[in-house]
Design a protein around this motif. Structure first.
Motif, PDB file in Angstrom:
ATOM      1  N   LEU A   1       0.869  -1.185   0.000  1.00  0.00           N
ATOM      2  CA  LEU A   1       0.000   0.000   0.000  1.00  0.00           C
ATOM      3  C   LEU A   1       0.905   1.235   0.000  1.00  0.00           C
ATOM      4  CD1 LEU A   1      -2.663  -1.097   2.688  1.00  0.00           C
ATOM      5  CD2 LEU A   1      -2.642  -1.547   0.219  1.00  0.00           C
ATOM      6  N   ARG A   2       0.618   2.148  -0.909  1.00  0.00           N
ATOM      7  CA  ARG A   2       1.513   3.292  -1.090  1.00  0.00           C
ATOM      8  C   ARG A   2       0.788   4.619  -0.878  1.00  0.00           C
ATOM      9  NH1 ARG A   2       5.639   2.300  -5.065  1.00  0.00           N
ATOM     10  NH2 ARG A   2       4.849   4.017  -6.304  1.00  0.00           N
ATOM     11  N   GLY A   3      -0.139   4.604   0.070  1.00  0.00           N
ATOM     12  CA  GLY A   3      -0.881   5.826   0.350  1.00  0.00           C
ATOM     13  C   GLY A   3      -2.330   5.701  -0.105  1.00  0.00           C
ATOM     14  N   VAL A   4      -3.048   4.756   0.494  1.00  0.00           N
ATOM     15  CA  VAL A   4      -4.452   4.545   0.113  1.00  0.00           C
ATOM     16  C   VAL A   4      -5.340   5.534   0.858  1.00  0.00           C
ATOM     17  CG1 VAL A   4      -6.412   2.940   0.241  1.00  0.00           C
ATOM     18  CG2 VAL A   4      -4.164   2.105  -0.461  1.00  0.00           C
ATOM     19  N   ASP A   5      -6.166   6.247   0.122  1.00  0.00           N
ATOM     20  CA  ASP A   5      -7.166   7.160   0.683  1.00  0.00           C
ATOM     21  C   ASP A   5      -8.537   6.647   0.284  1.00  0.00           C
ATOM     22  OD1 ASP A   5      -5.291   9.129   1.629  1.00  0.00           O
ATOM     23  OD2 ASP A   5      -5.040   9.764  -0.448  1.00  0.00           O
ATOM     24  N   LEU A   6      -9.409   6.471   1.256  1.00  0.00           N
ATOM     25  CA  LEU A   6     -10.755   5.994   0.938  1.00  0.00           C
ATOM     26  C   LEU A   6     -11.689   6.312   2.091  1.00  0.00           C
ATOM     27  CD1 LEU A   6     -12.385   4.333  -1.150  1.00  0.00           C
ATOM     28  CD2 LEU A   6     -11.749   2.282   0.116  1.00  0.00           C
ATOM     29  N   ASP A   7     -12.806   6.964   1.789  1.00  0.00           N
ATOM     30  CA  ASP A   7     -13.827   7.217   2.803  1.00  0.00           C
ATOM     31  C   ASP A   7     -15.012   6.292   2.544  1.00  0.00           C
ATOM     32  OD1 ASP A   7     -12.361   9.159   4.004  1.00  0.00           O
ATOM     33  OD2 ASP A   7     -13.486  10.845   3.156  1.00  0.00           O
ATOM     34  N   ILE A   8     -15.493   5.659   3.606  1.00  0.00           N
ATOM     35  CA  ILE A   8     -16.642   4.761   3.478  1.00  0.00           C
ATOM     36  C   ILE A   8     -17.760   5.324   4.344  1.00  0.00           C
ATOM     37  CG2 ILE A   8     -17.450   2.414   3.908  1.00  0.00           C
ATOM     38  CD1 ILE A   8     -14.182   1.881   3.547  1.00  0.00           C
ATOM     39  N   GLN A   9     -18.856   5.664   3.708  1.00  0.00           N
ATOM     40  CA  GLN A   9     -19.962   6.305   4.427  1.00  0.00           C
ATOM     41  C   GLN A   9     -20.814   5.254   5.137  1.00  0.00           C
ATOM     42  OE1 GLN A   9     -19.862   9.533   4.505  1.00  0.00           O
ATOM     43  NE2 GLN A   9     -18.271   9.640   2.917  1.00  0.00           N
ATOM     44  N   THR A  10     -21.388   5.645   6.239  1.00  0.00           N
ATOM     45  CA  THR A  10     -22.261   4.744   6.989  1.00  0.00           C
ATOM     46  C   THR A  10     -23.453   4.347   6.120  1.00  0.00           C
ATOM     47  OG1 THR A  10     -21.547   5.733   9.038  1.00  0.00           O
ATOM     48  CG2 THR A  10     -23.626   4.531   9.107  1.00  0.00           C
ATOM     49  N   GLY A  11     -23.718   3.055   6.063  1.00  0.00           N
ATOM     50  CA  GLY A  11     -24.875   2.548   5.324  1.00  0.00           C
ATOM     51  C   GLY A  11     -24.601   2.176   3.887  1.00  0.00           C
ATOM     52  N   GLU A  12     -23.426   2.525   3.371  1.00  0.00           N
ATOM     53  CA  GLU A  12     -23.174   2.193   1.969  1.00  0.00           C
ATOM     54  C   GLU A  12     -22.528   0.820   1.815  1.00  0.00           C
ATOM     55  OE1 GLU A  12     -20.496   4.463  -0.481  1.00  0.00           O
ATOM     56  OE2 GLU A  12     -18.949   4.565   1.050  1.00  0.00           O
ATOM     57  N   SER A  13     -22.627   0.301   0.592  1.00  0.00           N
ATOM     58  CA  SER A  13     -21.910  -0.922   0.225  1.00  0.00           C
ATOM     59  C   SER A  13     -20.865  -0.529  -0.785  1.00  0.00           C
ATOM     60  CB  SER A  13     -22.843  -1.918  -0.445  1.00  0.00           C
ATOM     61  OG  SER A  13     -23.753  -2.416   0.456  1.00  0.00           O
ATOM     62  N   ILE A  14     -19.614  -0.709  -0.431  1.00  0.00           N
ATOM     63  CA  ILE A  14     -18.556  -0.339  -1.359  1.00  0.00           C
ATOM     64  C   ILE A  14     -17.764  -1.580  -1.740  1.00  0.00           C
ATOM     65  CG2 ILE A  14     -16.981   0.326   0.534  1.00  0.00           C
ATOM     66  CD1 ILE A  14     -15.925   2.511  -1.441  1.00  0.00           C
ATOM     67  N   ALA A  15     -17.520  -1.728  -3.023  1.00  0.00           N
ATOM     68  CA  ALA A  15     -16.687  -2.836  -3.494  1.00  0.00           C
ATOM     69  C   ALA A  15     -15.269  -2.324  -3.671  1.00  0.00           C
ATOM     70  CB  ALA A  15     -17.214  -3.366  -4.824  1.00  0.00           C
ATOM     71  N   VAL A  16     -14.305  -3.145  -3.274  1.00  0.00           N
ATOM     72  CA  VAL A  16     -12.896  -2.819  -3.501  1.00  0.00           C
ATOM     73  C   VAL A  16     -12.349  -3.866  -4.456  1.00  0.00           C
ATOM     74  CG1 VAL A  16     -10.623  -2.570  -2.446  1.00  0.00           C
ATOM     75  CG2 VAL A  16     -12.654  -1.769  -1.219  1.00  0.00           C
ATOM     76  N   ILE A  17     -11.883  -3.386  -5.601  1.00  0.00           N
ATOM     77  CA  ILE A  17     -11.400  -4.306  -6.629  1.00  0.00           C
ATOM     78  C   ILE A  17      -9.948  -3.983  -6.960  1.00  0.00           C
ATOM     79  CG2 ILE A  17     -13.706  -4.656  -7.601  1.00  0.00           C
ATOM     80  CD1 ILE A  17     -12.969  -2.719  -9.855  1.00  0.00           C
ATOM     81  N   GLY A  18      -9.325  -4.879  -7.698  1.00  0.00           N
ATOM     82  CA  GLY A  18      -7.934  -4.680  -8.097  1.00  0.00           C
ATOM     83  C   GLY A  18      -7.294  -6.018  -8.395  1.00  0.00           C
ATOM     84  N   GLU A  19      -6.165  -5.958  -9.071  1.00  0.00           N
ATOM     85  CA  GLU A  19      -5.450  -7.167  -9.466  1.00  0.00           C
ATOM     86  C   GLU A  19      -5.149  -8.046  -8.253  1.00  0.00           C
ATOM     87  OE1 GLU A  19      -4.612  -7.874 -12.553  1.00  0.00           O
ATOM     88  OE2 GLU A  19      -4.929  -5.948 -13.542  1.00  0.00           O
ATOM     89  N   SER A  20      -5.008  -9.337  -8.497  1.00  0.00           N
ATOM     90  CA  SER A  20      -4.585 -10.241  -7.437  1.00  0.00           C
ATOM     91  C   SER A  20      -3.218  -9.789  -6.912  1.00  0.00           C
ATOM     92  CB  SER A  20      -4.493 -11.651  -8.024  1.00  0.00           C
ATOM     93  OG  SER A  20      -4.177 -12.551  -7.003  1.00  0.00           O
TER      94      SER A  20
END
Ligand SMILES: Nc1ncnc2c1ncn2[C@@H]1O[C@H](COP(=O)(O)OP(=O)(O)OP(=O)(O)O)[C@@H](O)[C@H]1O
Ligand SMILES: [Mg+2]
Length: 247
Positions: free
Chosen positions: A18-37
């Protein structure tokens, strides 16, 4: 809400995942996180519940900075999370009932009758009523995932983290698990983070999607935004995964 900022992590072999991951996850939402294996999706999830410690950056859950909490406070915070591990991670020597009840035994003072009621309620929720006496070895892959989900739900978490909930399942079972996740998310009003490389799951259940690339959050938006993107890295990712996982 979960606020991830500048999250950085290397392992002993020196590779910076991880080289500086920024991510906000709001209450009640469904967020998918995708990316290469291998891009660090599971590593990111493990930071959220404090199983891994970052080299820099922070994860703040409802105002609490996960990696600065005292151990007791971290355990308390973890009880607000349900975690469906990539391998389902059931204990083979325990029955389905015992696997699901584990978190309640450790974190609550519920009596036996109440625990039985809760376990059966969660088993019904995942479509496996009456299976508490079975051992994991007697279950199919899809059933194991469901039991893992029932266990994640047992302590009535506010946050549900799923690591590859449909990997290794056939298309029919994958569709059923997606439907189950969508149903649970809307019925229980939980916040869900779904790590997956199954684009069908993304389109079926996510309100928002984040693509990790090169150790950072390369894209954030709705599944429609993702699908419509003309960015070459996103297009390459989508076309590769669309052909790999066809349902
Ligand atoms: N505990 C650890 N010690 C050393 N290296 C690790 C550890 N955990 C993860 N890694 C490395 O970090 C990188 C990212 O791993 P991670 O499991 O997060 O990938 P992923 O995106 O979840 O991949 P997949 O889609 O295959 O599950 C990999 O190179 C992995 O080898
Ligand atoms: Mg993973």
């Amino acid at each position: 809400m979960i606020a991830i900022s500048g999250l950085t992590k290397s392992f002993q072999n020196g590779k910076q995942v991880l080289r500086g991951v920024d991510l906000d996850i709001q209450t009640g939402e469904s967020i998918a996180v995708i990316g290469e294996s291998g891009c660090g999706k599971s590593v990111l999830l493990k930071h959220i519940i404090g199983l891994l410690h970052p080299d820099a950056g922070s994860v703040v859950v409802d105002g609490k900075s996960v990696h600065t909490l005292a151990e007791a406070d971290l355990y308390a915070l973890r009880t607000r999370f349900g975690f469906l591990f990539q391998s389902a991670a059931l204990f083979d020597s325990m029955t389905v009932f015992e696997n699901i009840a584990l978190g309640m035994v450790e974190n609550t003072s519920l009596g036996a009758a109440e625990m039985e009621r809760v376990v059966e309620e969660k088993l019904e929720m995942v479509g496996l009523p009456g299976t508490g006496k079975l051992k994991p070895a007697e279950l199919s892959g899809g059933m194991r995932k469901r039991v893992g989900l029932a266990r994640a739900l047992a302590t009535n978490p506010e946050y549900l983290l799923y690591d590859e909930p449909t990997t290794g399942l056939d298309p029919v079972m994958s569709n059923q698990i997606d439907a189950l996740i969508a149903d649970i998310t809307s019925r229980l009003n939980v916040t869900s983070i779904i790590v997956t490389h199954d684009l069908f799951s993304v389109y079926a259940i996510a309100h928002r999607v984040a693509l990790l690339h090169d150790g950072r959050t390369y894209f954030q938006g709705t599944p429609d935004d993702l699908r419509a993107s003309q960015d070459p890295i996103i297009r390459a990712f989508l076309s590769r995964y669309e052909t790999e996982n066809s349902r």
